[in-house]
Design a protein around this motif. Structure first.
Motif, PDB file in Angstrom:
ATOM      1  N   UNK A 139       0.836  -1.204   0.000  1.00  0.00           N
ATOM      2  CA  UNK A 139       0.000   0.000   0.000  1.00  0.00           C
ATOM      3  C   UNK A 139       0.868   1.250   0.000  1.00  0.00           C
ATOM      4  N   UNK A 140       1.976   1.246   0.779  1.00  0.00           N
ATOM      5  CA  UNK A 140       2.890   2.390   0.774  1.00  0.00           C
ATOM      6  C   UNK A 140       3.526   2.584  -0.606  1.00  0.00           C
ATOM      7  N   UNK A 141       3.802   1.489  -1.289  1.00  0.00           N
ATOM      8  CA  UNK A 141       4.461   1.577  -2.590  1.00  0.00           C
ATOM      9  C   UNK A 141       3.497   2.007  -3.690  1.00  0.00           C
ATOM     10  N   UNK A 170       5.982   1.017   8.166  1.00  0.00           N
ATOM     11  CA  UNK A 170       6.654   1.994   7.308  1.00  0.00           C
ATOM     12  C   UNK A 170       8.170   1.957   7.461  1.00  0.00           C
ATOM     13  N   UNK A 171       8.705   0.953   8.168  1.00  0.00           N
ATOM     14  CA  UNK A 171      10.163   0.839   8.266  1.00  0.00           C
ATOM     15  C   UNK A 171      10.764   0.688   6.871  1.00  0.00           C
ATOM     16  N   UNK A 172      11.791   1.453   6.551  1.00  0.00           N
ATOM     17  CA  UNK A 172      12.334   1.368   5.191  1.00  0.00           C
ATOM     18  C   UNK A 172      12.898  -0.008   4.841  1.00  0.00           C
ATOM     19  N   UNK A 173      13.529  -0.673   5.815  1.00  0.00           N
ATOM     20  CA  UNK A 173      14.237  -1.931   5.540  1.00  0.00           C
ATOM     21  C   UNK A 173      13.749  -3.046   6.459  1.00  0.00           C
ATOM     22  N   UNK A 174      12.465  -3.204   6.609  1.00  0.00           N
ATOM     23  CA  UNK A 174      11.926  -4.233   7.490  1.00  0.00           C
ATOM     24  C   UNK A 174      12.401  -5.616   7.058  1.00  0.00           C
ATOM     25  N   UNK A 181      11.589   1.591  -1.009  1.00  0.00           N
ATOM     26  CA  UNK A 181      12.733   2.279  -1.573  1.00  0.00           C
ATOM     27  C   UNK A 181      12.587   3.800  -1.501  1.00  0.00           C
ATOM     28  N   UNK A 182      11.358   4.306  -1.629  1.00  0.00           N
ATOM     29  CA  UNK A 182      11.164   5.758  -1.536  1.00  0.00           C
ATOM     30  C   UNK A 182      11.543   6.270  -0.153  1.00  0.00           C
ATOM     31  N   UNK A 183      11.252   5.479   0.890  1.00  0.00           N
ATOM     32  CA  UNK A 183      11.604   5.886   2.252  1.00  0.00           C
ATOM     33  C   UNK A 183      13.061   5.588   2.578  1.00  0.00           C
TER      34      UNK A 183
END
Length: 377
Positions: A139-141, A170-174, A181-183
């Protein structure tokens, strides 16, 4: 030996999902779902099992995302209370615990494009029975505007599990999760969320914030150093613990600004010697590190002591992996011996190769001693 994680999604979990989804929708083809979900399931690893069960759900639910989400929500048991979801189990009241994971992925497949707001509402419900930290990432992507607007509205949600999803989802590298990648490139959209949640009443939420900041530190160390400069002075015990965990990677990496923020920036004044035993060992055995230190300073020294094992790679070169050692205060003129046992054990993320390995000791970010050992595989 512990039961493999993949067995958390097994025939019993599939049967429970079938029974509770059919309870909410009499038209559900439970037999067809089970046949598709179980085909070759035993030969799959955990995430592949989850996705196979999710795809079987999608194949046997209505195509209308709103209706499908409602059916899945009706299959859920009561929400968890407090921080701990580990005790939640599926019961006659509905699904909870590990069988909920495929439901979250089914929601993502069904709703991320067709009905993102409805899908996010379903994930908010499901995260209170297990977690939706993986399923929310598409969903974030693919729907960033509606997702950021919706998730930002959960900051004051009464459930700690929903508030944790704001940070963890929303952790960038969970780990195990789709990389955002945007975060990774620009984490600024989530920083106001982390600022609000870093003093959350729930330790579960605060731990997620620490891990989120540690993710950011891998790509933007200066940002986390600035965060410490702003939020560490005057911090209470809980926020200090969060910030220490958030900056653990930068402390191990010897980041000067972060070490200074924790009072660990000064170079060590004294002598240090490292000894390793045995001199040769095999995978599965343990290495003993013995560190002898002697202060030559006239004042106390605050020290962060870590060590790096330079693992031999397949091509013969080596790469260092830093491990946490000690944080201590050394008195003027004090001599101290530190001992640590380091297991050379197989793990899924590291393959060992034979040859001469080096261990170095890092005090306040500076390499001050090293020694070697031979590894047999």
């Amino acid at each position: 030996m512990a039961e493999p994680f993949k067995n958390l999604i097994d025939a019993a979990a599939v049967q429970a999902i079938a029974a509770h989804v059919q309870r909410g929708w009499r038209g559900f083809d439970a037999a067809g779902f089970r046949a598709q979900a179980l085909a070759g399931l035993d030969g799959l690893e955990l995430k592949a099992r989850v996705m196979q069960v999710a795809q079987a759900l999608v194949a046997h639910l209505p195509a209308d995302a709103d209706r499908a989400c409602g059916i899945l929500e009706a299959s859920l048991g009561p929400p968890g209370e407090g921080d701990d979801l580990g005790s939640l189990r599926t019961s006659n009241a509905g699904l909870a615990g590990w069988p909920v994971w495929p439901l979250t992925e089914a929601v993502a497949l069904l709703a991320v494009d067709a009905a993102p707001e409805r899908g996010l509402a379903a994930l908010q419900a499901m995260t209170q029975r297990l977690t939706a930290e993986f399923a929310i990432r598409p969903f974030f992507v693919r729907q960033p505007a509606v997702t950021f607007a919706t998730v930002g509205g959960w900051l004051a949600h009464p459930s700690a599990h929903v508030r944790r999803l704001v940070s963890e989802g929303s952790r960038p590298r969970l780990p195990w999760g789709l990389r955002l990648q945007a975060l990774v490139a620009d984490p600024s959209p989530t920083l106001p969320w982390l600022q609000q949640l870093q003093d959350d009443a729930s330790a579960y939420v605060r731990r997620s914030v620490a891990n989120h900041l540690n993710d950011i530190a891998k790509d933007h160390p200066a940002l986390v150093a600035d965060w410490l400069a702003i939020h560490l002075p005057g911090a209470g015990a809980e926020r200090s613990a969060l910030l220490r965990h958030a900056s653990r990677g930068l402390v191990k990496a010897g980041d000067a600004a972060v070490l200074a923020a924790w009072g660990l920036g000064a170079a060590f004044r004294g002598r240090v010697e490292l000894a390793l035993s045995p001199a040769a060992l095999a995978v599965g055995e343990a290495l003993t590190l013995t560190l002898d230190m002697q202060s030559t300073a006239r004042t106390p020294q605050r020290l962060a002591i870590d060590y790096a094992v330079h693992h031999v790679k397949a091509g013969g070169h080596t790469t260092p992996k830093v491990f946490k050692g000690w944080v201590l205060d050394l008195a003027p003129g004090e001599a101290r011996q530190l001992v640590k046992r380091h297991a050379i054990k197989p793990i899924t993320t590291r393959r060992y190769h034979p040859g001469a390995h080096v261990v170095d000791v890092r005090i306040n970010g500076q390499v001050l001693a090293e020694a070697g050992f031979d590894l047999r595989v």
